[in-house]
Motif scaffolding. Structure first.
Motif, PDB file in Angstrom:
ATOM      1  N   PHE A   1       0.841  -1.192   0.000  1.00 19.94           N
ATOM      2  CA  PHE A   1       0.000   0.000   0.000  1.00 19.94           C
ATOM      3  C   PHE A   1       0.883   1.251   0.000  1.00 19.94           C
ATOM      4  O   PHE A   1       0.576   2.239  -0.671  1.00 19.94           O
ATOM      5  CB  PHE A   1      -0.937   0.028   1.215  1.00 19.94           C
TER       6      PHE A   1
ATOM      7  N   MET B   1     -10.347   0.379  -4.666  1.00 18.85           N
ATOM      8  CA  MET B   1      -9.491   0.056  -3.520  1.00 18.85           C
ATOM      9  C   MET B   1     -10.301   0.003  -2.227  1.00 18.85           C
ATOM     10  O   MET B   1     -10.056  -0.848  -1.370  1.00 18.85           O
ATOM     11  CB  MET B   1      -8.337   1.062  -3.410  1.00 18.85           C
TER      12      MET B   1
ATOM     13  N   ARG C   1       2.924  -2.687  -8.270  1.00 14.38           N
ATOM     14  CA  ARG C   1       2.669  -1.520  -9.121  1.00 14.38           C
ATOM     15  C   ARG C   1       3.987  -0.817  -9.429  1.00 14.38           C
ATOM     16  O   ARG C   1       4.829  -0.628  -8.566  1.00 14.38           O
ATOM     17  CB  ARG C   1       1.723  -0.552  -8.407  1.00 14.38           C
TER      18      ARG C   1
ATOM     19  N   TYR D   1      -0.431  -4.633  -4.625  1.00 11.00           N
ATOM     20  CA  TYR D   1      -0.104  -3.212  -4.698  1.00 11.00           C
ATOM     21  C   TYR D   1       1.407  -2.983  -4.710  1.00 11.00           C
ATOM     22  O   TYR D   1       1.875  -1.988  -5.256  1.00 11.00           O
ATOM     23  CB  TYR D   1      -0.773  -2.442  -3.558  1.00 11.00           C
TER      24      TYR D   1
ATOM     25  N   TRP E   1       2.056   1.801  -3.453  1.00 11.98           N
ATOM     26  CA  TRP E   1       0.974   2.355  -4.279  1.00 11.98           C
ATOM     27  C   TRP E   1       0.920   3.872  -4.127  1.00 11.98           C
ATOM     28  O   TRP E   1       0.861   4.599  -5.110  1.00 11.98           O
ATOM     29  CB  TRP E   1      -0.366   1.734  -3.872  1.00 11.98           C
TER      30      TRP E   1
ATOM     31  N   ASP F   1      -1.888  -6.545  -0.426  1.00 14.73           N
ATOM     32  CA  ASP F   1      -0.682  -5.746  -0.237  1.00 14.73           C
ATOM     33  C   ASP F   1       0.393  -6.144  -1.253  1.00 14.73           C
ATOM     34  O   ASP F   1       1.062  -5.281  -1.824  1.00 14.73           O
ATOM     35  CB  ASP F   1      -0.173  -5.912   1.198  1.00 14.73           C
TER      36      ASP F   1
ATOM     37  N   THR G   1     -10.382   3.956  -9.563  1.00 15.20           N
ATOM     38  CA  THR G   1      -9.373   3.171  -8.856  1.00 15.20           C
ATOM     39  C   THR G   1      -9.508   3.335  -7.346  1.00 15.20           C
ATOM     40  O   THR G   1      -9.452   2.349  -6.598  1.00 15.20           O
ATOM     41  CB  THR G   1      -7.954   3.576  -9.315  1.00 15.20           C
TER      42      THR G   1
END
Length: 172
Positions: free
Chosen positions: A38, A136, A160, A157, A41, A154, A132
Motif C-alpha cells: 500500500f 481500492m 505496481r 499493490y 501504491w 498488499d 481506482t
C-alpha cells in the motif's frame, strides 16, 4: 490567456503538489503499519501528482505565462484504520475533479479551446483516479479483515510500477 484561466491553472500546480504531499503521508501511514505494498501504491501516486503539477507548469510556460509557485500546505489527516486513507483518497480525487471542471468551465466561458483540449487528458485521468480509489475501498471492505487476503492485496499493490504520464512523456 485570460487572467482567471491563468490563475486557476497556476493554482492547480500548487493543488497537484499538495496531492503529492498528501499521498506521501498515506504512504508513510501504510509503511508504519507494515503494509509496504500500500505504501508503494501511494508513493507512485505521489510521483504521479508531482508529474501532474509539471504538466500544468509546462502548459503555462508553453503559453508564455509566468509560473508562480506557492507554499504547499502540510497534510493534516491522521488515521486509525487501514481503510481511512483509501476513503480520504477518494474524497480528495473528487475534489481534484471539481478543480479540473472549474478550470475547464472558465476556459470554455472565454472560448479558450486550447486549454479545454489540454484539460481533456486530466478529465479522463480523474475518471480513472476516482474509479481506482473506489475499487481500492471495495477491495479493502471485502478482504481487509482477513489477514491472508490483506497480505495478498498488499503484495498486489507492491507490484505496481511507475509510468510517466503521457503528456509529460510526449514533452520529452
Amino acid at each position: 490567456m485570460d487572467q482567471k484561466v491563468y490563475e486557476l491553472l497556476n493554482d492547480q500546480i500548487n493543488k497537484e503538489l499538495y496531492s503529492a504531499y498528501l499521498y506521501l503521508s498515506f504512504a508513510d501511514y501504510y509503511e508504519d503499519e507494515g503494509l509496504t505494498g500500500f505504501a508503494n501504491w501511494y508513493m507512485i501516486q505521489a510521483a504521479e501528482e508531482r508529474d501532474h503539477a509539471l504538466i500544468f507548469r509546462n502548459y503555462l510556460l508553453d503559453n508564455s505565462c509566468k509560473v508562480q509557485l506557492k507554499a504547499i500546505d502540510q497534510p493534516d489527516k491522521t488515521f486509525s484504520a487501514y481503510i481511512e486513507p483509501l476513503e480520504a483518497a477518494l474524497e480528495h480525487e473528487k475534489y481534484v475533479t471539481s478543480l479540473i471542471n472549474d478550470i475547464y468551465s472558465a476556459a470554455h466561458d472565454v472560448k479558450d479551446y486550447r486549454t479545454c483540449k489540454f484539460l481533456d487528458w486530466f478529465i479522463d485521468e480523474q475518471l480513472e483516479e476516482e474509479a481506482t480509489a473506489d475499487d481500492m475501498i471495495t477491495r479493502m471492505k471485502l478482504f481487509g479483515q482477513d489477514a491472508k487476503a490483506l497480505y495478498e492485496l498488499d503484495q498486489e499493490y507492491a507490484a505496481r510500477t511507475y509510468t510517466t504520464p503521457s503528456p509529460l512523456a510526449n514533452a520529452e
